[in-house]
Motif scaffolding. Structure first.
Motif: not given
Lengths: 299, 414, 252
Positions: C172-176, C196-202
């Motif tokens: 996620x690139x600055x999603x908000x 819980x289900x995904x690896x997230x990089x934000x």
């Protein structure tokens, strides 16, 4: 101070007058032709054939021939033009020599006088391809090696190709980059992205390009003077190897070369009016579409 | 446990502190054997099999086909060059036996011969009635024309033509003594172009100055597209208008004898040139950076002074290009020339004499000419010359002008 | 109990002559949220885009070093980039739904993967929209144009679109950053549920957001990785002074 303002106003008024006079001339042309031709603008005129040495009857065959011409022309020009535009905006590196050469070729094409296309149609399509076809398929019998609607349409499609390319490219550019990135990030291939995102987003531009091409194709006469247009034919063209009648060609011959210019005068005006209305409304439509495209990209 | 989990891996010396080490994941392990299995572990889809490079046929084909089609435009230009020039070859290279004494025809002393005279062997060229309304039996010219060309076929001119013939002052290809002097045609086109540009350029440039520098935005939004609509008028319609309306109007106004002449044709052609000169000039004027105009106004210059002495000079390359493009347009324009100029290959300085344009010659005579005939080849020669002329005109307009424009404004940008 | 999902090794990137990333070595853990923070131009977005090879699209880009996902070097010549991207979802800074209906937006990914069965597509779309917490709002107007949604809704739609292909990693690139506080809160809540289900990089320039949402934080500055560790530590007791200066707002 007053004198300065006076000079200022005068000069500005003169330039405004110039602009105004152009518009006035446009209006005069339109009005004269409307007045001269409106009486003949009936449904009958549009659907019947010329009679009594062109002094009576309608111009249906010419209308039919013109429509047929632009249809075949579009079938050739629109796909090739669209694909070229796709190449230029999606596949080619803008700085590469190839892209620059293609763009140069497109610009050059748009500057070639219409009559040259006619010569090319004669020298290439008729005398080279047509004659070649005749020699190989018909044992030298003269079938394709002469002027007909196919060669005239193809000749015309070369003339209108740049118009299509420019319009479509303009529309493709309005599809935002981030939509393409979204598609690619989802794991779509380049061609899938073009098919599913870019082309659907450029449909208006493809339409605009087609409309402009059709307008040009209906109005340009020089390329078909000796590649297929005829003044009087007994039947409508039924095959690609037939000749055809054409609105603009009709006007030309009737007004400058025919026997009874006097008597056919109203018909000349009416035919000119039809041609003018046709091209005018097509151009207007294209301009409206184009401003829609331009407004859409200004988010 | 917390501290060792903190990974500050700026220096790789720390990597050995890392519980996983920098090397462990180079082996293809999907999870560490030391670890408890995370219950959310779905396994992984990142494996060499699914990620192996795949050849996509549709992708490959799409790219190849699209690229090839794009080359079509280049191919077309090349083909035009080849096939238009090809048909002129017989003039220069054909050593035919029946070489008539075409060369001797040109008598330099008789250059004064100005009027194109209708010979007994009927020509199909001069078909337009002098005064509109006189019904001349010209409809059957189409048949006559064919007969004539049949005659000339038996008179069979297939041979090279000397340069002196081509540079001669008489254009009379259909006769026993064919003369292919291109000069009257060239001069005719020149006359038309000069008249057309003399009218079109000032009107279009001043109008462009108006809409770009003086007119309020709403007015500009009306005027600019309207003039662009004029560009959409088919030239046959303009030709018709010139033939029917303008010709009579001007004849009544000036009282000359030849109804269709260079003046009428030239003015009609200016109608075709105005939109293009206007549009290109307008674009060039609006491209001049606002800072120029503001600086001038700040110095106390009036609006018109700014427009004429600052904006217009700054846009000179663009205006030059516009005029060049207008010239190109008029030079190649065929229909208006066919309908409004009188189509007589006369050489004179009088604007009210008929002329015949290069393009119109091709348009009028090609349909009646015999394939392979010298006449045919000369017409193609005219076409080749026209093509070359407009081609180079476009190149000049593009490279020279664009280069100058870019140079001019690069300073302004920095 | 931590497993490394992604790791970069001496990753260096040049845009032409300009150095954008310098020697980044970093491990990202599975099913955790990792935040990349730093002032503008520090390279965090660039780094994010190297993870799904979106930087390949930019001409004149030169990349040295490696990126491994589950042990596979994704910059290897033998890797199919298109398939790679199918396994990684990306959400962009400015929401970029297609000019299609809501349904078609979400179904785009699965359709590209060859799923044609209407029932299956319906199921996938519903699932994805539910996971993005937007199902209730759009379930009655799936055929309406996606462009008619509000900014926050569009962004959640884009998240659903990314989820529809069932990736393991979400970038996620600055999603908000372009959204109002309420929409932002919704997105952050979403991230909580998804991790819980995904690896997230934000990537975020909002430090509070990073502190709220992530398990690990990496601080970038001028193309370099300055510090990386558990979020709690980075924000309460960072090792490097630069980190501390940034966190406390002394610059950036």
């Amino acid at each position: 101070m007053d004198k300065r303002k006076l000079i200022d106003t005068t000069v500005i008024s003169i330039t405004g007058l110039m602009a105004l006079s152009i518009i006035v001339i446009i209006l005069i042309i339109m009005i004269v032709i409307i007045i001269g031709g409106k009486n003949y603008l009936t449904w009958e005129f549009l659907t019947s054939s010329p009679q009594e040495g062109m002094t009576k009857g309608g111009i249906f065959p010419a209308l039919y021939g013109t429509v047929l011409l632009v249809i075949i022309m579009s079938i050739a020009a629109v796909p090739f033009g669209t694909i070229t535009a796709i190449y230029l905006s999606e596949y080619a590196n803008p700085k590469s020599k190839i892209a620059k050469t293609i763009r140069f070729a497109v610009r050059t094409l748009s500057g070639v006088p219409a009559i040259i296309f006619g010569l090319f149609g004669l020298g290439f399509f008729i005398k080279f391809i047509g004659a070649g076809l005749d020699n190989s398929l018909y044992g030298g019998e003269l079938k394709w090696g002469q002027p007909n609607i196919l060669w005239a349409s193809l000749t015309m499609s070369l003339l209108t190709l740049p118009v299509v390319i420019v319009s479509v490219e303009e529309a493709i550019r309005t599809v935002p980059i981030d939509m393409r990135e979204a598609s690619l990030a989802l794991g779509a291939t380049k061609w899938q992205t073009i098919r599913k995102v870019v082309i659907p987003g450029s449909l208006t531009g493809i339409m605009t390009g087609t409309i402009l091409a059709v307008s040009r194709g209906a109005g340009e006469i020089a390329p078909i003077l000796f590649t297929g247009a005829a003044y009087y034919l007994a039947h409508l063209p039924t095959s690609l190897s037939d000749q055809f009648m054409n609105l603009g060609y009709h006007i030309y011959i009737m007004s400058s070369q025919s026997a009874n210019v006097d008597e056919t005068l109203p018909i000349q005006f009416a035919t000119t009016l039809i041609l003018l209305v046709l091209t005018f409304s097509l151009n207007l439509l294209a301009i409206l579409l184009r401003s829609r495209i331009r407004n859409k990209s200004v988010k | 446990m917390e501290e060792t989990e903190n990974q500050n891996i700026k220096d790789s010396a720390n990597s050995t502190d890392n519980e996983y080490g920098t090397h462990s994941f180079k082996d293809f392990q999907f999870k560490n054997d030391d670890e408890e299995i995370d219950e959310n572990n779905k396994g992984t889809t990142f494996d060499l099999i699914s990620l192996k490079k795949k050849f996509r046929l549709s992708e490959f084909l799409a790219e190849k086909i699209i690229t090839s089609v794009a080359f079509l435009s280049i191919a077309i230009i090349i083909l035009i060059f080849i096939f238009v020039f090809r048909e002129t070859m017989p003039i220069f290279f054909n050593k035919a036996d029946k070489k008539t004494n075409v060369e001797n025809v040109n008598k330099p002393e008789e250059i004064k011969q100005e009027r194109y005279v209708l010979e007994d062997t009927e020509k199909s060229e001069e078909v337009k009635p002098e005064r509109y309304g006189e019904a001349t039996d010209n409809y059957s010219f189409l048949e006559k024309g064919r007969e004539t060309s049949l005659k000339s076929e038996t008179a069979g001119h297939e041979g090279t033509i000397s340069i002196s013939n081509l540079l001669g002052m008489e254009w009379q290809p259909v006769s026993n003594n064919p003369r292919y002097g291109l000069l009257p045609l060239f001069l005719g086109t020149l006359k038309l172009t000069i008249i057309a540009i003399l009218f079109a350029a000032p009107i279009a440039i001043l109008a462009a100055l108006f809409t770009s520098s003086f007119a309020p935005n709403w007015l500009r939004e009306i005027i600019k597209p309207s003039i662009e609509l004029l560009a959409g008028f088919p030239s046959v319609v303009i030709g018709f208008f010139a033939l029917m309306v303008m010709a009579s109007f001007f004849q009544d106004l000036f009282g000359y004898s030849t109804r269709l002449n260079a003046f009428v044709g030239g003015v009609a052609m200016s109608l075709a040139a105005i939109p293009i000169i206007y549009t290109v000039t307008e674009d060039a004027l609006t491209a001049v950076p606002n800072t120029y105009k503001e600086a001038s106004l700040a110095l106390g210059a009036s609006r018109w002074q700014t427009a004429f002495f600052v904006t217009l000079p700054a846009a000179t390359p663009g205006v030059f290009a516009a005029i060049l493009l207008g010239i190109g347009r008029v030079f190649g324009e065929t229909m208006i020339a066919l309908m409004a100029t009188g189509n007589a290959a006369i050489v004179s300085a009088n604007p009210f004499d008929s002329v015949r344009a290069l393009s119109a010659t091709i348009g009028a005579e090609m349909a009646e000419v015999v394939f392979g005939d010298t006449h045919y080849s000369v017409l193609f020669l005219i076409g080749s010359l026209l093509f070359l002329f407009t081609f180079f005109l476009n190149i000049i307009a593009e490279f020279y002008v664009r280069g100058k424009l870019v140079k001019r404004f690069q300073g302004a940008e920095s | 109990m931590k497993e490394i999902k992604i790791s970069s090794e001496s990753l260096t990137l040049y845009y032409g002559n300009k150095l954008a990333l310098s020697n980044i070595t970093l491990n990202i853990f599975k099913n955790k949220v990792t935040a990349l923070i730093g002032p503008s131009g520090c390279g965090k977005s660039t780094f994010l885009r190297t993870l799904n090879r979106m930087n390949d699209l930019i001409p004149n880009v030169k990349i040295t070093g490696n990126v491994f996902i589950d042990g596979i070097n994704i910059y290897d010549n033998q890797i199919d980039v298109v398939n790679l991207r199918k396994k990684i979802g990306m959400v962009f800074q400015k929401s970029n739904p297609f000019a299609k209906s809501i349904y078609e937006n979400v179904a785009y990914g699965p359709k590209i993967n060859g799923i044609r069965d209407k029932k299956k597509l319906d199921e996938i779309v519903e699932n994805a929209l539910k996971q993005s917490a937007i199902w209730d709002e759009v379930k009655d107007r799936l055929n309406d144009s996606a462009l008619g949604l509000s900014g926050g809704q569009q962004q959640r739609l884009c998240i659903a679109r990314a989820l529809a292909v069932n990736p393991e990693i979400i970038l996620m690139d600055e999603p908000a950053s372009a959204l109002d506080p309420i929409s932002t809160a919704k997105i952050e809540e979403l991230i909580f549920q998804l991790k819980d289900s995904y690896t997230i990089v934000i990537v975020t320039h909002n430090m509070q957001q990073a502190a709220r949402v992530s398990d690990y934080t990496a601080f970038f500055y001028l193309g370099e990785l300055i510090e990386y560790g558990k979020t709690k530590k980075i924000f309460t007791n960072p090792d490097k002074k630069q980190t501390e200066d940034y966190i406390t707002g002394r610059f950036g």
